[in-house]
Design a protein around this motif. Structure first.
Motif, PDB file in Angstrom:
ATOM      1  N   MET A 254       0.813  -1.223   0.000  1.00 50.15           N
ATOM      2  CA  MET A 254       0.000   0.000   0.000  1.00 50.15           C
ATOM      3  C   MET A 254       0.848   1.276   0.000  1.00 50.15           C
ATOM      4  N   HIS A 255       2.039   1.211   0.617  1.00 50.59           N
ATOM      5  CA  HIS A 255       2.924   2.385   0.599  1.00 50.59           C
ATOM      6  C   HIS A 255       3.404   2.667  -0.826  1.00 50.59           C
ATOM      7  N   VAL A 256       3.616   1.604  -1.590  1.00 55.60           N
ATOM      8  CA  VAL A 256       4.066   1.798  -2.971  1.00 55.60           C
ATOM      9  C   VAL A 256       2.881   2.263  -3.842  1.00 55.60           C
ATOM     10  N   ILE A 257       1.694   1.723  -3.567  1.00 51.09           N
ATOM     11  CA  ILE A 257       0.507   2.166  -4.313  1.00 51.09           C
ATOM     12  C   ILE A 257       0.252   3.653  -4.058  1.00 51.09           C
ATOM     13  N   ALA A 258       0.444   4.090  -2.812  1.00 49.22           N
ATOM     14  CA  ALA A 258       0.312   5.527  -2.505  1.00 49.22           C
ATOM     15  C   ALA A 258       1.327   6.323  -3.318  1.00 49.22           C
ATOM     16  N   ALA A 259       2.549   5.805  -3.389  1.00 48.37           N
ATOM     17  CA  ALA A 259       3.592   6.512  -4.146  1.00 48.37           C
ATOM     18  C   ALA A 259       3.289   6.501  -5.652  1.00 48.37           C
ATOM     19  N   LYS A 260       2.626   5.423  -6.135  1.00 49.05           N
ATOM     20  CA  LYS A 260       2.208   5.416  -7.547  1.00 49.05           C
ATOM     21  C   LYS A 260       1.197   6.544  -7.787  1.00 49.05           C
ATOM     22  N   ALA A 261       0.272   6.742  -6.823  1.00 45.49           N
ATOM     23  CA  ALA A 261      -0.708   7.829  -6.967  1.00 45.49           C
ATOM     24  C   ALA A 261       0.013   9.169  -7.036  1.00 45.49           C
ATOM     25  N   VAL A 262       1.020   9.350  -6.198  1.00 45.86           N
ATOM     26  CA  VAL A 262       1.805  10.599  -6.222  1.00 45.86           C
ATOM     27  C   VAL A 262       2.512  10.737  -7.571  1.00 45.86           C
ATOM     28  N   ALA A 263       3.052   9.630  -8.081  1.00 49.00           N
ATOM     29  CA  ALA A 263       3.745   9.664  -9.380  1.00 49.00           C
ATOM     30  C   ALA A 263       2.777  10.070 -10.496  1.00 49.00           C
ATOM     31  N   PHE A 264       1.540   9.559 -10.451  1.00 47.92           N
ATOM     32  CA  PHE A 264       0.556   9.925 -11.476  1.00 47.92           C
ATOM     33  C   PHE A 264       0.230  11.419 -11.364  1.00 47.92           C
ATOM     34  N   ASP A 265       0.066  11.895 -10.119  1.00 43.98           N
ATOM     35  CA  ASP A 265      -0.159  13.336  -9.916  1.00 43.98           C
ATOM     36  C   ASP A 265       0.993  14.148 -10.503  1.00 43.98           C
ATOM     37  N   ASN A 266       2.209  13.739 -10.168  1.00 42.13           N
ATOM     38  CA  ASN A 266       3.388  14.441 -10.700  1.00 42.13           C
ATOM     39  C   ASN A 266       3.346  14.454 -12.232  1.00 42.13           C
ATOM     40  N   ALA A 267       2.978  13.303 -12.808  1.00 41.28           N
ATOM     41  CA  ALA A 267       3.027  13.164 -14.268  1.00 41.28           C
ATOM     42  C   ALA A 267       1.912  13.949 -14.961  1.00 41.28           C
ATOM     43  N   LEU A 268       0.889  14.327 -14.216  1.00 38.23           N
ATOM     44  CA  LEU A 268      -0.200  15.113 -14.804  1.00 38.23           C
ATOM     45  C   LEU A 268       0.141  16.609 -14.838  1.00 38.23           C
ATOM     46  N   SER A 269       1.289  16.987 -14.275  1.00 36.69           N
ATOM     47  CA  SER A 269       1.656  18.411 -14.235  1.00 36.69           C
ATOM     48  C   SER A 269       2.344  18.821 -15.533  1.00 36.69           C
ATOM     49  N   PRO A 270       2.238  20.125 -15.895  1.00 38.35           N
ATOM     50  CA  PRO A 270       2.899  20.604 -17.119  1.00 38.35           C
ATOM     51  C   PRO A 270       4.417  20.419 -17.067  1.00 38.35           C
ATOM     52  N   GLU A 271       5.016  20.511 -15.878  1.00 36.07           N
ATOM     53  CA  GLU A 271       6.480  20.362 -15.764  1.00 36.07           C
ATOM     54  C   GLU A 271       6.927  18.978 -16.226  1.00 36.07           C
ATOM     55  N   PHE A 272       6.056  17.987 -16.029  1.00 42.59           N
ATOM     56  CA  PHE A 272       6.427  16.625 -16.403  1.00 42.59           C
ATOM     57  C   PHE A 272       6.595  16.509 -17.917  1.00 42.59           C
ATOM     58  N   LYS A 273       5.707  17.182 -18.651  1.00 37.88           N
ATOM     59  CA  LYS A 273       5.815  17.160 -20.114  1.00 37.88           C
ATOM     60  C   LYS A 273       7.117  17.832 -20.559  1.00 37.88           C
ATOM     61  N   THR A 274       7.427  18.968 -19.935  1.00 33.31           N
ATOM     62  CA  THR A 274       8.678  19.663 -20.258  1.00 33.31           C
ATOM     63  C   THR A 274       9.874  18.759 -19.963  1.00 33.31           C
ATOM     64  N   TYR A 275       9.799  18.061 -18.837  1.00 41.15           N
ATOM     65  CA  TYR A 275      10.873  17.131 -18.463  1.00 41.15           C
ATOM     66  C   TYR A 275      11.063  16.052 -19.531  1.00 41.15           C
ATOM     67  N   GLN A 276       9.957  15.417 -19.952  1.00 41.81           N
ATOM     68  CA  GLN A 276      10.074  14.327 -20.929  1.00 41.81           C
ATOM     69  C   GLN A 276      10.588  14.838 -22.269  1.00 41.81           C
ATOM     70  N   GLU A 277      10.161  16.066 -22.626  1.00 42.90           N
ATOM     71  CA  GLU A 277      10.678  16.651 -23.883  1.00 42.90           C
ATOM     72  C   GLU A 277      12.186  16.823 -23.798  1.00 42.90           C
ATOM     73  N   GLN A 278      12.648  17.256 -22.626  1.00 45.32           N
ATOM     74  CA  GLN A 278      14.095  17.440 -22.447  1.00 45.32           C
ATOM     75  C   GLN A 278      14.825  16.093 -22.458  1.00 45.32           C
ATOM     76  N   VAL A 279      14.198  15.061 -21.907  1.00 50.33           N
ATOM     77  CA  VAL A 279      14.786  13.714 -21.935  1.00 50.33           C
ATOM     78  C   VAL A 279      15.091  13.319 -23.375  1.00 50.33           C
ATOM     79  N   VAL A 280      14.108  13.513 -24.262  1.00 49.16           N
ATOM     80  CA  VAL A 280      14.289  13.112 -25.660  1.00 49.16           C
ATOM     81  C   VAL A 280      15.286  14.034 -26.372  1.00 49.16           C
ATOM     82  N   LYS A 281      15.221  15.344 -26.091  1.00 48.72           N
ATOM     83  CA  LYS A 281      16.201  16.273 -26.691  1.00 48.72           C
ATOM     84  C   LYS A 281      17.612  15.858 -26.306  1.00 48.72           C
ATOM     85  N   ASN A 282      17.800  15.534 -25.032  1.00 43.41           N
ATOM     86  CA  ASN A 282      19.136  15.133 -24.566  1.00 43.41           C
ATOM     87  C   ASN A 282      19.589  13.846 -25.237  1.00 43.41           C
ATOM     88  N   SER A 283      18.657  12.906 -25.391  1.00 42.62           N
ATOM     89  CA  SER A 283      18.986  11.636 -26.014  1.00 42.62           C
ATOM     90  C   SER A 283      19.394  11.834 -27.475  1.00 42.62           C
TER      91      SER A 283
END
Ligand SMILES: *Cc1c(COP(=O)(O)O)cnc(C)c1O
Length: 406
Positions: A254-283
């Motif tokens: 359940m502690h990991v499931i809670a952290a998955k919920a936090v991860a989904f929240d994080n991933a729904l933020s605009p900063e997450f999209k910017t982060y992933q775009e930078q991941v691919v640019k760097n690659s």
């Protein structure tokens, strides 16, 4: 905590802070993920699903799991999600268990072409329980050969086709796979363990509209806690949930499931999209610079967060390179290249991924610096003084990009 373990954790923090991590499957979980993972939710037994538990006292963890489900469905726009798998491998086990019988035929990507152990390797449960027929990348393009998949599907009439990879740098054409699966009346299972973050950020095509099942880890590009999830169509929901629990797991973390919920929240933020775009640019930036320095990139380039380098023209093996770079504080893994003739413990290649360094804040100019360091290390492979000198330089460089603030 015992002194020994707390001291080792401190040492691991120091190791992570002072080295450059190019392992494509790793990332740095943000503090809010560490907090949830380290919470008292680890105490709770909650076998079953929200509202249908085998234990009392589940009113709060029910809300935690329902919230994780809600946010996961929102993030991936999927009909059903199971957030309980303990890992990517457990998720894959449950998918097979939900729909197949031992001995059934599955088409899976050959490990040497970038597939995963759980896609039919003979030492893994998957290869022992099911009859896997491997498909490959084309030797010319080093990209998926959809013609071969179609021919094999036709010939073997599999119950399932599984796709998704651990070391494949190109977009996967999910629509083509769907067409092949449909024409051959077989289930389609896509494993997005590596690319889930890119898909969540909508910079990689999504398999959700096409696949019967989609599994993922939550700790790679998705940047959550170590764990797994499975998404599916609604018609498969009941048998899938039963395959996870009681089919293959007991109490959920359940502690990991809670952290998955936090991860989904994080991933729904605009900063997450910017982060992933930078991941691919760097690659892409790194792959191009390696090419400029006369390194051969498998398939000629990358569409995602990773790429493979074929080191044969540099006359150094993948394993030797891995060891050499580690001595200077650059951490990555050796990796077979398609149709590699050296053993998997030696390999002709290395795999480079940018999710972790991008989380630290590396931009294009920083990853270019890393490419040049790698090239210089390979050129000066017999000069230990050079390696030592660079280790100090890399250590100082890392201080400018702290991962954790305290
Ligand atoms: C990493 C990975 C997995 C397995 O994840 P674990 O959490 O290590 O069990 C499964 N499939 C693919 C394609 C992966 O890359």
């Amino acid at each position: 905590m015992t002194n020994i373990v707390s001291e080792l954790i401190k040492q691991e923090v120091e190791r992570e802070e002072s080295t450059i991590n190019l392992i494509a499957s790793e990332n740095y979980a943000p503090q809010n993920i560490l907090d949830a993972t380290g919470s008292v939710l680890t105490n709770k037994y909650a076998e079953g699903y929200p509202g249908k538990r085998y234990y009392g006292g589940c009113e709060i963890v029910d809300k935690v799991e329902l919230y994780a489900i809600e946010q996961g469905r929102k993030l991936f726009s999927c009909e059903h999600i199971n957030v309980q798998p303990h890992s990517g491998s457990s998720a894959n086990f449950a998918v097979y268990l939900s729909s197949l019988k031992p001995g059934d035929t599955i088409l899976g990507m050959d490990l040497s072409c970038g597939g995963h152990l759980t896609h039919g390797h003979k030492v893994n449960f998957s290869g022992k329980i099911y009859n896997f027929i491997p498909y490959h990348v084309s030797p010319e393009t080093e990209q998926l050969d959809y013609n071969e998949i179609e021919i094999l599907a036709n010939q073997h009439q599999p119950k399932m086709i599984v796709a998704g990879a651990s070391a494949y740098s190109r977009f996967i054409d999910f629509e083509k796979l769907y067409d092949i699966a449909k024409r051959n009346n077989t289930l389609l299972f896509i494993d997005i363990a590596h690319i889930a973050g890119l898909i969540a950020a909508e910079i990689h095509p999504s398999p959700i509209p096409y696949a019967d099942f989609v599994s993922s880890t939550t700790h790679k590009t998705l940047r959550g806690p170590r764990g797994g999830i499975i998404l599916s169509k609604l018609d498969h929901a009941q048998k899938l949930d039963r395959a996870v629990m009681p089919g293959s797991q007991g109490g959920p973390l359940m502690h990991v499931i809670a952290a998955k919920a936090v991860a989904f929240d994080n991933a729904l933020s605009p900063e997450f999209k910017t982060y992933q775009e930078q991941v691919v640019k760097n690659s892409k930036t790194m792959a191009q610079e390696f090419k400029n320095l006369n390194y051969r990139i498998v398939s000629g380039g990358t569409d995602n967060h990773l790429f493979l380098i074929d080191l044969r023209n540099k006359e150094i093996s993948g394993k030797e390179t891995e060891k050499l770079l580690e001595q200077a504080g650059i951490v990555l893994n050796c990796n077979s290249i398609p149709f590699d003739t050296t053993p998997p413990t030696v390999t002709s290649g290395i795999r480079i991924g940018t999710p972790a360094v991008t989380t630290r804040g590396f931009k294009e100019s920083n990853v270019l610096q890393v490419v040049h360091w790698i090239d210089e290390l390979i050129k000066n492979r017999n000069n230990t003084d050079f390696t030592k000198k660079l280790k100090v330089e890399i250590h100082d460089f890392c201080k400018k990009f702290p991962i954790y603030k305290n």
